[in-house]
Motif scaffolding. Structure first.
Motif, short mmCIF file in Angstrom:
data_model
loop_
_atom_site.label_atom_id
_atom_site.label_comp_id
_atom_site.label_asym_id
_atom_site.label_seq_id
_atom_site.Cartn_x
_atom_site.Cartn_y
_atom_site.Cartn_z
N TYR A 101 0.82 -1.34 -0.16
CA TYR A 101 -0.01 0.12 0.26
C TYR A 101 0.87 1.15 -0.02
N ALA A 102 1.93 1.22 0.73
CA ALA A 102 2.90 2.33 0.94
C ALA A 102 3.61 2.65 -0.47
N HIS A 103 4.15 1.52 -1.08
CA HIS A 103 5.15 1.70 -2.26
C HIS A 103 4.88 1.38 -3.31
N ILE A 104 3.93 0.38 -3.72
CA ILE A 104 3.29 0.07 -4.66
C ILE A 104 2.02 1.13 -5.17
N GLU A 105 1.14 1.00 -4.51
CA GLU A 105 -0.31 1.86 -4.59
C GLU A 105 0.21 3.21 -4.19
N LYS A 106 1.16 3.39 -3.36
CA LYS A 106 1.64 4.77 -3.08
C LYS A 106 0.55 5.72 -2.21
N LYS A 107 -0.33 4.90 -1.22
CA LYS A 107 -1.31 5.43 -0.65
C LYS A 107 -0.90 6.44 0.50
N LYS A 108 -1.25 7.59 0.84
CA LYS A 108 -0.62 8.75 1.81
C LYS A 108 -1.01 8.06 2.95
N HIS A 109 -0.20 8.10 4.13
CA HIS A 109 -0.36 7.70 5.39
C HIS A 109 0.28 8.34 6.33
N PRO A 110 -0.21 8.44 7.53
CA PRO A 110 0.41 9.55 8.43
C PRO A 110 1.74 8.80 9.18
N LEU A 111 2.59 9.49 9.54
CA LEU A 111 3.82 9.20 10.21
C LEU A 111 3.80 8.30 11.40
N GLY A 112 4.07 7.07 11.33
CA GLY A 112 3.97 6.47 12.82
C GLY A 112 5.20 6.90 13.78
N TRP A 113 5.05 6.22 15.14
CA TRP A 113 6.06 6.79 15.92
C TRP A 113 7.37 6.14 15.60
N ARG A 114 7.31 4.95 15.44
CA ARG A 114 8.63 4.31 15.16
C ARG A 114 9.44 5.30 13.97
N MET A 159 0.97 -10.16 12.29
CA MET A 159 -0.02 -9.53 12.81
C MET A 159 0.24 -8.46 14.08
N ASN A 160 1.58 -8.51 14.51
CA ASN A 160 1.81 -7.79 15.58
C ASN A 160 1.97 -6.24 15.04
N GLU A 161 2.08 -5.92 13.79
CA GLU A 161 2.08 -4.67 13.10
C GLU A 161 0.66 -4.20 12.81
N CYS A 162 -0.26 -4.99 12.83
CA CYS A 162 -1.88 -4.44 12.40
C CYS A 162 -2.29 -3.47 13.28
N PRO A 163 -2.20 -3.45 14.76
CA PRO A 163 -3.06 -2.39 15.54
C PRO A 163 -2.52 -0.91 15.17
N ALA A 164 -1.13 -0.55 14.86
CA ALA A 164 -0.79 0.55 14.65
C ALA A 164 -0.61 0.94 13.31
N CYS A 165 -1.29 0.04 12.21
CA CYS A 165 -0.97 0.16 10.74
C CYS A 165 -2.06 1.29 10.29
N PRO A 166 -1.42 2.07 9.33
CA PRO A 166 -2.50 2.96 8.86
C PRO A 166 -3.15 2.67 7.58
N PHE A 167 -3.04 1.21 7.14
CA PHE A 167 -3.95 1.01 6.08
C PHE A 167 -4.99 -0.42 6.56
N GLN A 168 -5.13 -0.08 7.80
CA GLN A 168 -6.19 -0.94 8.35
C GLN A 168 -7.57 -1.13 7.57
N GLY A 169 -8.05 0.10 6.94
CA GLY A 169 -9.31 0.24 6.34
C GLY A 169 -9.23 -0.31 4.99
N VAL A 170 -8.14 -0.34 4.30
CA VAL A 170 -8.24 -1.20 2.86
C VAL A 170 -7.36 -2.33 2.95
N CYS A 171 -6.78 -2.86 4.02
CA CYS A 171 -5.84 -4.17 3.83
C CYS A 171 -6.93 -5.34 3.79
N ASP A 172 -6.72 -6.11 2.74
CA ASP A 172 -7.47 -7.45 2.43
C ASP A 172 -6.81 -8.86 3.08
N ARG A 173 -5.87 -8.69 3.95
CA ARG A 173 -5.29 -9.43 4.36
C ARG A 173 -6.29 -10.72 5.13
#
Length: 255
Positions: free
Chosen positions: A29-42, A229-243
């Motif tokens: 989502y970030a690098h192929i579809e280049k969807k905009k997303h907020p910066l995470g804490w890490r 799955m540990n990355e999911c809670p803070a992921c900015p793409f939760q709304g579009v992810c089809d995992r």
């Protein structure tokens, strides 16, 4: 939704490979579809670490003191927003841990007169992959007829450490014609220093590794086996992810 089972990756960077290791869906989502997303804490803390380390090594040697490390941290840390974190406790724990690790590790590096590289990004075309590679060398110190490469990260698991070492070896040998004498990765959240000593077989191992990574990057059918799955809670793409949909189809097929 991921539209194609096969994608074409023409440029492999340390950032998109790191994102892929954390979660292949996030990479897509970030690098192929280049969807905009907020910066995470890490990512935000990593930017601060880069600024502090770069500014520190630009100081005269006589000014590379723990007090000045703290001054630089205070200067840049104010750019963090509390809303990036899950709680105030996480924010303050991260601040204390990163500050302690930076002060301890940078103080031990004060004798480096002038870094060979300081946050310099290099790009090359690797014919073995039919793709470009891009990598930032954080700090490199010349030593006799080779050099030592040092990287400062928020955190890293074994896969990320392996990735960085392979990338560094391939770049060093292909671009500079020199095998690094040593690679050091400092992970600041746990305060560990990971040391690797490349040998004559490291270049071939690095090329094989990157060929494998490119194959994984381009085959989205394998993403459901690789995501974390540990990355999911803070992921900015939760709304579009089809995992979950992909995993449900896979389970029905297997049953």
């Amino acid at each position: 939704m991921i539209k194609n089972s096969q994608v074409s990756v023409r440029t492999m960077t340390d950032q998109n490979l790191t994102d892929f290791i954390r979660c292949p869906y996030k990479f897509y989502y970030a690098h192929i579809e280049k969807k905009k997303h907020p910066l995470g804490w890490r990512q935000a803390i990593q930017h601060i670490i880069n600024k502090v380390v770069s500014s520190y090594f630009q100081l005269p040697q006589s000014h590379r003191t723990p007090a000045n490390v703290l001054m630089l941290i205070d200067q840049y840390w104010g750019r963090l927003e509390l809303r990036m974190f899950d709680s105030q406790l996480q924010y303050y724990m991260a601040a204390a841990t990163v500050t302690d690790s930076l002060m301890r590790n940078l103080s031990s590096e004060s004798e480096i007169a002038q870094p060979l590289f300081l946050y310099e990004r290099f790009r090359m075309n690797l014919k073995e992959l039919n793709a470009d590679l891009s990598l930032t060398f954080d700090v490199a110190e010349w030593q006799q007829d080779s050099f030592i490469v040092k990287k400062f990260l928020v955190d890293a698991d074994e896969q990320m450490l392996e990735l960085y070492c392979h990338l560094t070896v391939v770049f060093s040998e292909k671009v500079f014609g020199i095998r690094p004498a040593r690679i050091e990765v400092v992970t600041l959240m746990d305060g560990d220093r990971h040391v690797f000593n490349p040998n004559k077989d490291s270049l071939e191992a690095g090329l094989i590794y990157l060929q494998m990574m490119k194959a994984l990057l381009e085959d989205t059918r394998q993403f459901s086996d690789l995501y974390n799955m540990n990355e999911c809670p803070a992921c900015p793409f939760q709304g579009v992810c089809d995992r979950d949909e992909k995993n449900e189809r896979k389970q029905k097929y297997l049953s």
